[in-house]
Design a protein around this motif. Sequence first.
Motif, PDB file in Angstrom:
ATOM      1  N   TRP A   1      17.792  -1.806  13.860  1.00 43.94           N
ATOM      2  CA  TRP A   1      18.823  -0.984  13.709  1.00 43.94           C
ATOM      3  C   TRP A   1      19.374   0.160  14.478  1.00 43.94           C
ATOM      4  O   TRP A   1      20.424   0.409  15.020  1.00 43.94           O
ATOM      5  N   ALA A   2      18.134   0.732  13.889  1.00 38.40           N
ATOM      6  CA  ALA A   2      17.898   2.563  15.378  1.00 38.40           C
ATOM      7  C   ALA A   2      17.678   2.877  16.444  1.00 38.40           C
ATOM      8  O   ALA A   2      17.048   3.526  17.234  1.00 38.40           O
ATOM      9  N   GLN A   3      16.930   1.095  16.535  1.00 38.22           N
ATOM     10  CA  GLN A   3      15.989   1.028  18.211  1.00 38.22           C
ATOM     11  C   GLN A   3      14.922   1.911  18.182  1.00 38.22           C
ATOM     12  O   GLN A   3      15.069   2.921  18.713  1.00 38.22           O
ATOM     13  N   SER A   4      13.884   2.021  16.990  1.00 39.87           N
ATOM     14  CA  SER A   4      13.000   3.450  16.854  1.00 39.87           C
ATOM     15  C   SER A   4      11.544   2.170  16.908  1.00 39.87           C
ATOM     16  O   SER A   4      11.770   1.688  15.987  1.00 39.87           O
ATOM     17  N   SER A   5      11.137   3.036  17.747  1.00 37.90           N
ATOM     18  CA  SER A   5       9.909   2.290  18.377  1.00 37.90           C
ATOM     19  C   SER A   5       8.512   2.595  17.083  1.00 37.90           C
ATOM     20  O   SER A   5       7.980   2.206  16.279  1.00 37.90           O
ATOM     21  N   GLY A   6       8.563   3.778  16.412  1.00 41.40           N
ATOM     22  CA  GLY A   6       8.162   4.640  15.414  1.00 41.40           C
ATOM     23  C   GLY A   6       8.732   4.445  14.329  1.00 41.40           C
ATOM     24  O   GLY A   6       7.956   4.241  13.213  1.00 41.40           O
ATOM     25  N   LEU A   7       9.884   4.015  13.723  1.00 46.84           N
ATOM     26  CA  LEU A   7       9.842   3.264  12.286  1.00 46.84           C
ATOM     27  C   LEU A   7      10.034   1.908  12.697  1.00 46.84           C
ATOM     28  O   LEU A   7       9.188   1.569  10.864  1.00 46.84           O
ATOM     29  N   MET A   8       9.935   1.158  13.796  1.00 46.53           N
ATOM     30  CA  MET A   8       8.343  -0.413  13.761  1.00 46.53           C
ATOM     31  C   MET A   8       6.806  -0.338  12.869  1.00 46.53           C
ATOM     32  O   MET A   8       6.557  -0.869  12.309  1.00 46.53           O
ATOM     33  N   ALA A   9       7.006   0.806  13.425  1.00 45.73           N
ATOM     34  CA  ALA A   9       5.220   0.907  13.500  1.00 45.73           C
ATOM     35  C   ALA A   9       4.987   1.452  12.002  1.00 45.73           C
ATOM     36  O   ALA A   9       4.206   1.314  11.318  1.00 45.73           O
ATOM     37  N   ASP A  10       6.161   1.870  11.543  1.00 46.89           N
ATOM     38  CA  ASP A  10       5.927   2.835   9.422  1.00 46.89           C
ATOM     39  C   ASP A  10       6.351   1.532   9.738  1.00 46.89           C
ATOM     40  O   ASP A  10       5.218   1.322   8.464  1.00 46.89           O
ATOM     41  N   ALA A  11       7.173   0.530   9.709  1.00 41.15           N
ATOM     42  CA  ALA A  11       7.657  -0.575   9.170  1.00 41.15           C
ATOM     43  C   ALA A  11       6.245  -1.175   9.088  1.00 41.15           C
ATOM     44  O   ALA A  11       5.798  -2.226   7.719  1.00 41.15           O
ATOM     45  N   LEU A  12       5.529  -1.956  10.136  1.00 41.91           N
ATOM     46  CA  LEU A  12       4.667  -2.607  10.099  1.00 41.91           C
ATOM     47  C   LEU A  12       3.031  -2.420   9.405  1.00 41.91           C
ATOM     48  O   LEU A  12       2.549  -3.048   9.093  1.00 41.91           O
ATOM     49  N   ASP A  13       3.472  -0.627   9.971  1.00 41.95           N
ATOM     50  CA  ASP A  13       2.321  -0.401   8.497  1.00 41.95           C
ATOM     51  C   ASP A  13       1.893  -0.433   7.123  1.00 41.95           C
ATOM     52  O   ASP A  13       1.355  -0.352   6.968  1.00 41.95           O
ATOM     53  N   MET A  14       2.939  -0.379   7.057  1.00 43.72           N
ATOM     54  CA  MET A  14       3.842  -0.747   5.134  1.00 43.72           C
ATOM     55  C   MET A  14       2.747  -2.021   5.259  1.00 43.72           C
ATOM     56  O   MET A  14       2.630  -2.676   4.340  1.00 43.72           O
ATOM     57  N   LEU A  15       3.472  -2.993   6.084  1.00 47.02           N
ATOM     58  CA  LEU A  15       3.374  -4.239   5.779  1.00 47.02           C
ATOM     59  C   LEU A  15       1.690  -4.653   5.986  1.00 47.02           C
ATOM     60  O   LEU A  15       1.095  -5.404   4.955  1.00 47.02           O
ATOM     61  N   THR A  16       0.959  -3.895   6.750  1.00 42.31           N
ATOM     62  CA  THR A  16      -0.374  -4.158   6.939  1.00 42.31           C
ATOM     63  C   THR A  16      -1.085  -3.378   5.615  1.00 42.31           C
ATOM     64  O   THR A  16      -1.999  -4.209   5.171  1.00 42.31           O
ATOM     65  N   ASP A  17      -0.421  -2.366   4.553  1.00 39.11           N
ATOM     66  CA  ASP A  17      -1.012  -2.023   3.646  1.00 39.11           C
ATOM     67  C   ASP A  17      -0.479  -2.953   2.271  1.00 39.11           C
ATOM     68  O   ASP A  17      -1.155  -3.104   1.373  1.00 39.11           O
ATOM     69  N   ALA A  18      -0.103  -3.122   2.420  1.00 41.93           N
ATOM     70  CA  ALA A  18       0.856  -4.210   1.517  1.00 41.93           C
ATOM     71  C   ALA A  18      -0.279  -5.623   1.403  1.00 41.93           C
ATOM     72  O   ALA A  18      -0.695  -5.431   0.039  1.00 41.93           O
ATOM     73  N   THR A  19      -0.582  -5.942   3.129  1.00 42.98           N
ATOM     74  CA  THR A  19      -2.148  -6.424   3.367  1.00 42.98           C
ATOM     75  C   THR A  19      -2.578  -6.420   2.563  1.00 42.98           C
ATOM     76  O   THR A  19      -3.491  -7.073   1.739  1.00 42.98           O
ATOM     77  N   ALA A  20      -3.328  -5.076   2.578  1.00 39.22           N
ATOM     78  CA  ALA A  20      -4.411  -5.015   2.376  1.00 39.22           C
ATOM     79  C   ALA A  20      -5.035  -4.538   0.737  1.00 39.22           C
ATOM     80  O   ALA A  20      -5.682  -4.943  -0.255  1.00 39.22           O
ATOM     81  N   TYR A  21      -3.211  -4.022   0.157  1.00 35.76           N
ATOM     82  CA  TYR A  21      -3.377  -4.160  -1.094  1.00 35.76           C
ATOM     83  C   TYR A  21      -3.277  -5.889  -2.263  1.00 35.76           C
ATOM     84  O   TYR A  21      -4.544  -5.296  -3.076  1.00 35.76           O
ATOM     85  N   GLY A  22      -2.967  -6.451  -1.428  1.00 32.35           N
ATOM     86  CA  GLY A  22      -3.039  -7.835  -2.016  1.00 32.35           C
ATOM     87  C   GLY A  22      -4.425  -8.086  -1.643  1.00 32.35           C
ATOM     88  O   GLY A  22      -5.086  -8.655  -3.076  1.00 32.35           O
ATOM     89  N   ILE A  23      -5.046  -7.996  -0.618  1.00 32.14           N
ATOM     90  CA  ILE A  23      -6.719  -8.578  -0.205  1.00 32.14           C
ATOM     91  C   ILE A  23      -7.402  -7.313  -1.259  1.00 32.14           C
ATOM     92  O   ILE A  23      -8.149  -8.525  -1.981  1.00 32.14           O
ATOM     93  N   GLY A  24      -6.994  -6.915  -1.962  1.00 25.82           N
ATOM     94  CA  GLY A  24      -7.912  -5.835  -2.928  1.00 25.82           C
ATOM     95  C   GLY A  24      -7.588  -5.795  -4.334  1.00 25.82           C
ATOM     96  O   GLY A  24      -8.531  -5.907  -4.818  1.00 25.82           O
TER      97      GLY A  24
END
Length: 206
Positions: free
Chosen positions: A39-62
């Motif tokens: 919605w905000a057309q923001s690469s920074g926000l997209m990067a932050d959101a994808l980082d959240m997904l990666t962390d969620a994956t890391a927590y799942g693996i952990g």
Amino acid sequence: MSCDCGHASTSTESERRTLRIALLLNASMFIVGMAAGQWAQSSGLMADALDMLTDATAYGIGLMAVTRGIRFKQYSARWTSVTLMLLSAGIVADIVRRLIFGSEPLGAAMVGFSVLSLCVNVTVLRILSRYREVEVHMRASWICTRADVVANFGVLASGFVVLATGWRYADLVVGLAIAIYVAKESVEVWRQSSSSRERNAALSQR
């Protein structure tokens, strides 16, 4: 001779509970963040959101690694490292796309989401901090969350710049900085895994 089985069981359950909370929070913020980034057309926000997904994956693996052996925990940390590096490459690709085709990021939306994301990540970092000196899969989770907090501050700063000046490149610069930082964290997690493997190999030879 006393048995520490009860203590070990309590510790394992505590790790599981902590990782479940972290997983739920990050998965929720990924969904919110992706919607906000589009919605905000923001690469920074997209990067932050994808980082959240990666962390969620890391927590799942952990979470899967909690009751597994040392070798599985080491490999889970390495998978976390690989996903972080893939995330970094994905962020760079999005930045290039927005640089070529243009974007008009919304500063107010960037600031609002980054504040919310920062609150979530600081909470997760605090509950994970007690485990950062224990086994490698938990250290990897803590390192990922620390990267998120740094990324949040970057998005917050770029949001204020965009809001105050309308300079869209602030968003792209911060997105690139997040990608570089995430890549650095990927290398650190891999090194943590390798050093843990070497320590365990040395102990087994004694």
